[in-house]
Write a protein that holds these residues in place. Structure first.
Motif, PDB file in Angstrom:
ATOM      1  N   LEU A 181    -106.388  -4.158 -12.210  1.00  0.00           N
ATOM      2  CA  LEU A 181    -106.166  -5.547 -12.599  1.00  0.00           C
ATOM      3  C   LEU A 181    -104.763  -5.669 -13.161  1.00  0.00           C
ATOM      4  N   ASN A 182    -104.008  -6.629 -12.658  1.00  0.00           N
ATOM      5  CA  ASN A 182    -102.657  -6.898 -13.163  1.00  0.00           C
ATOM      6  C   ASN A 182    -102.603  -8.354 -13.596  1.00  0.00           C
ATOM      7  N   ILE A 183    -102.141  -8.586 -14.810  1.00  0.00           N
ATOM      8  CA  ILE A 183    -102.011  -9.942 -15.346  1.00  0.00           C
ATOM      9  C   ILE A 183    -100.555 -10.143 -15.739  1.00  0.00           C
ATOM     10  N   TRP A 184     -99.960 -11.236 -15.257  1.00  0.00           N
ATOM     11  CA  TRP A 184     -98.572 -11.539 -15.585  1.00  0.00           C
ATOM     12  C   TRP A 184     -98.539 -12.655 -16.615  1.00  0.00           C
ATOM     13  N   LEU A 185     -97.764 -12.450 -17.677  1.00  0.00           N
ATOM     14  CA  LEU A 185     -97.762 -13.381 -18.802  1.00  0.00           C
ATOM     15  C   LEU A 185     -96.463 -14.146 -18.998  1.00  0.00           C
ATOM     16  N   THR A 186     -95.341 -13.614 -18.540  1.00  0.00           N
ATOM     17  CA  THR A 186     -94.046 -14.253 -18.785  1.00  0.00           C
ATOM     18  C   THR A 186     -94.007 -15.629 -18.114  1.00  0.00           C
ATOM     19  N   PRO A 187     -93.569 -16.668 -18.835  1.00  0.00           N
ATOM     20  CA  PRO A 187     -93.472 -18.001 -18.215  1.00  0.00           C
ATOM     21  C   PRO A 187     -92.554 -17.981 -16.993  1.00  0.00           C
ATOM     22  N   ASP A 188     -92.939 -18.692 -15.952  1.00  0.00           N
ATOM     23  CA  ASP A 188     -92.149 -18.744 -14.723  1.00  0.00           C
ATOM     24  C   ASP A 188     -90.709 -19.156 -14.994  1.00  0.00           C
ATOM     25  N   GLU A 189     -90.508 -20.118 -15.905  1.00  0.00           N
ATOM     26  CA  GLU A 189     -89.154 -20.622 -16.166  1.00  0.00           C
ATOM     27  C   GLU A 189     -88.264 -19.594 -16.871  1.00  0.00           C
ATOM     28  N   ALA A 190     -88.844 -18.526 -17.393  1.00  0.00           N
ATOM     29  CA  ALA A 190     -88.055 -17.484 -18.043  1.00  0.00           C
ATOM     30  C   ALA A 190     -87.461 -16.495 -17.040  1.00  0.00           C
ATOM     31  N   LEU A 191     -87.886 -16.578 -15.787  1.00  0.00           N
ATOM     32  CA  LEU A 191     -87.395 -15.650 -14.773  1.00  0.00           C
ATOM     33  C   LEU A 191     -86.063 -16.110 -14.212  1.00  0.00           C
ATOM     34  N   SER A 192     -85.203 -15.150 -13.911  1.00  0.00           N
ATOM     35  CA  SER A 192     -83.937 -15.475 -13.256  1.00  0.00           C
ATOM     36  C   SER A 192     -84.213 -15.816 -11.795  1.00  0.00           C
ATOM     37  N   ALA A 193     -83.232 -16.338 -11.098  1.00  0.00           N
ATOM     38  CA  ALA A 193     -83.383 -16.661  -9.673  1.00  0.00           C
ATOM     39  C   ALA A 193     -83.741 -15.406  -8.888  1.00  0.00           C
ATOM     40  N   ALA A 194     -83.119 -14.280  -9.220  1.00  0.00           N
ATOM     41  CA  ALA A 194     -83.411 -13.027  -8.518  1.00  0.00           C
ATOM     42  C   ALA A 194     -84.843 -12.591  -8.788  1.00  0.00           C
ATOM     43  N   ASP A 195     -85.292 -12.726 -10.040  1.00  0.00           N
ATOM     44  CA  ASP A 195     -86.672 -12.356 -10.362  1.00  0.00           C
ATOM     45  C   ASP A 195     -87.656 -13.227  -9.595  1.00  0.00           C
ATOM     46  N   SER A 196     -87.367 -14.512  -9.508  1.00  0.00           N
ATOM     47  CA  SER A 196     -88.260 -15.428  -8.809  1.00  0.00           C
ATOM     48  C   SER A 196     -88.353 -15.091  -7.328  1.00  0.00           C
ATOM     49  N   ALA A 197     -87.234 -14.661  -6.744  1.00  0.00           N
ATOM     50  CA  ALA A 197     -87.207 -14.345  -5.316  1.00  0.00           C
ATOM     51  C   ALA A 197     -87.797 -12.975  -5.021  1.00  0.00           C
ATOM     52  N   GLU A 198     -87.596 -12.019  -5.918  1.00  0.00           N
ATOM     53  CA  GLU A 198     -87.985 -10.641  -5.641  1.00  0.00           C
ATOM     54  C   GLU A 198     -89.141 -10.142  -6.502  1.00  0.00           C
ATOM     55  N   GLY A 199     -89.444 -10.807  -7.587  1.00  0.00           N
ATOM     56  CA  GLY A 199     -90.474 -10.329  -8.499  1.00  0.00           C
ATOM     57  C   GLY A 199     -91.858 -10.411  -7.886  1.00  0.00           C
ATOM     58  N   GLY A 200     -92.748  -9.624  -8.406  1.00  0.00           N
ATOM     59  CA  GLY A 200     -94.111  -9.621  -7.913  1.00  0.00           C
ATOM     60  C   GLY A 200     -94.620  -8.202  -7.773  1.00  0.00           C
ATOM     61  N   LEU A 201     -95.628  -8.049  -6.942  1.00  0.00           N
ATOM     62  CA  LEU A 201     -96.259  -6.752  -6.767  1.00  0.00           C
ATOM     63  C   LEU A 201     -96.489  -6.499  -5.289  1.00  0.00           C
ATOM     64  N   VAL A 202     -96.080  -5.326  -4.839  1.00  0.00           N
ATOM     65  CA  VAL A 202     -96.332  -4.888  -3.467  1.00  0.00           C
ATOM     66  C   VAL A 202     -97.504  -3.927  -3.529  1.00  0.00           C
ATOM     67  N   VAL A 203     -98.601  -4.292  -2.860  1.00  0.00           N
ATOM     68  CA  VAL A 203     -99.788  -3.436  -2.797  1.00  0.00           C
ATOM     69  C   VAL A 203     -99.866  -2.892  -1.378  1.00  0.00           C
TER      70      VAL A 203
END
Length: 128
Positions: free
Chosen positions: A55-77
């Motif tokens: 189980l993975n839960i993400w807590l950081t508000p979306d607006e706190a992410l940089s443009a690069a984080d928004s484009a590349e962030g996440g999880l590859v399963v």
């Protein structure tokens, strides 16, 4: 550790009530919390957690992410599972088995499900 458990335990109890067939009688045996600075860290290396359910839960508000984080962030399963004979060390970070983990994924064409980051998103999947 007690403070960590007191933070996590109510969440685990609530998840058990919400997903009894998924979590069944599996015990919580490990927890991790990560905080990243995208200028210093690229994320977690390829590995397979020793777990029945992950189980993975993400807590950081979306607006706190940089443009690069928004484009590349996440999880590859990755859909390919390591051989049952592999030890925990062989499944996880570093060590002499990095090349073997890459070969395993190459042979499957790196098949994966990539889930983009979103605040309050919960990912539940069968672990490796």
């Amino acid at each position: 550790e007690l403070a960590h458990f007191q933070l996590i335990e109510p969440t685990v109890a609530e998840l058990r009530r919400a997903m009894p067939r998924v979590l069944c009688s599996h015990r919580l045996t490990a927890t991790w919390m990560y905080k990243y600075d995208d200028e210093m860290q690229a994320g977690i290396n390829i590995h397979a957690d020793e777990a029945a359910v992950n189980l993975n839960i993400w807590l950081t508000p979306d607006e706190a992410l940089s443009a690069a984080d928004s484009a590349e962030g996440g999880l590859v399963v990755y859909t390919e599972k390591p051989p049952a004979s592999w030890t925990g060390a062989q499944r996880n970070h570093g060590g002499d088995n990095e090349a073997a983990r890459r070969r395993l994924l190459e042979e499957s064409g790196f098949r994966n499900v990539t889930v983009p980051y979103r605040q309050n998103r919960l990912l539940v999947f069968e672990s490796g």
